[in-house]
Design a protein around this motif. Structure first.
Motif, PDB file in Angstrom:
ATOM      1  N   ARG A 111       0.858  -1.179   0.000  1.00 21.68           N
ATOM      2  CA  ARG A 111       0.000   0.000   0.000  1.00 21.68           C
ATOM      3  C   ARG A 111       0.893   1.228   0.000  1.00 21.68           C
ATOM      4  N   CYS A 156       2.490  -5.103   2.736  1.00 21.79           N
ATOM      5  CA  CYS A 156       1.314  -5.609   3.454  1.00 21.79           C
ATOM      6  C   CYS A 156       1.545  -6.986   4.050  1.00 21.79           C
ATOM      7  N   CYS A 167      -2.227  -1.583   5.987  1.00 20.63           N
ATOM      8  CA  CYS A 167      -2.941  -1.900   4.741  1.00 20.63           C
ATOM      9  C   CYS A 167      -4.422  -2.146   4.975  1.00 20.63           C
TER      10      CYS A 167
END
Length: 238
Positions: free
Chosen positions: A214, A224, A236
């Motif tokens: 992310r 993540c 995330c």
């Protein structure tokens, strides 16, 4: 005793390649700069001036995803015209751009009748049909290049991440998994309709196949995780 030591050593040598095998991954700082480059050059803007959903995928030389690479107009995606990309993904009758190193999509409105209308999401436009999609064609251009798939909003839980739906992207991610180069699936925002849903398990479907990230801005990018029993990182899910 000697036999036991020999067998133990043999077993260690047999297993060692699995433990020490190095897997190329994208440099996270470089990834943040790449996503920022996308946002600066290709971002979809709606008629009311608000940012719109779009997705981009690239297949570029490996070094452009490694440490100390700084993408700019003169050294990155030089074969792509940003105006052409933006015009293509803004046209909701098609919503698709296919270039030399970059593919991109916005939204495609499909009208069956006055009562039956639906939208094809940007991730679907790039990843379908699984065996002959824009993504498939992009991957075939450079077998060991760095491939990054970026979507402004996270893939929807209802269709994109639902393996039972005909617009699921799961099979396409499985096919991408076989690409030998660096891989990264990136999103910026959590899609508003999915806030409060079980993103932990849904995002793990991506992470099980492609490294998931992310990237919020040029200086804030998160791995993540989510492989195997590892949970998706909290950054995330917020």
């Amino acid at each position: 005793m000697k036999l036991t030591v020999f067998l133990s050593g043999f077993l260690l040598l047999f297993l060692l390649p699995n433990w020490t095998k190095s897997v190329d991954v994208v440099d996270i700082n470089t990834l943040a700069r790449i996503i920022n480059f996308f946002e600066q050059n290709y971002k979809k803007i709606n008629a009311d001036g608000s940012p719109g959903q779009y997705a981009i995928a690239i297949n570029v030389p490996k070094n452009q995803c490694q440490q100390n690479f700084y993408p700019n107009q003169s050294n990155f995606l030089t074969q792509e015209n940003a105006v052409n990309v933006r015009n293509a993904i803004t046209d909701e009758t098609n919503g698709l751009y296919q270039g030399a190193e970059l593919i991109a999509a916005g939204l495609r409105k499909v009208v069956i009748s006055r009562r039956e209308k639906f939208n094809l999401h940007s991730e679907f436009l790039l990843l379908h049909p699984t065996d002959n999609s824009p993504m498939t064609n992009l991957l075939n251009k450079t077998k060991d290049g760095c491939t990054v798939f970026y979507t402004f909003n996270s893939p929807c839980v209802k269709s994109c991440l639902n393996a039972t739906r005909n617009r699921s992207i799961i099979n396409a991610l499985e096919k991408w998994r076989g690409h030998s180069g660096i891989k990264a699936f990136v999103f910026k925002n959590i899609w508003e309709k999915d806030i409060g849903k079980d993103l932990q398990n849904n995002f793990k479907q991506i992470a099980a196949r492609i490294p998931l990230y992310r990237c919020v801005n040029e200086n804030e990018c998160y791995a993540c995780n989510g492989e195997g029993n590892t949970p998706i990182d909290a950054h995330c899910l917020r």
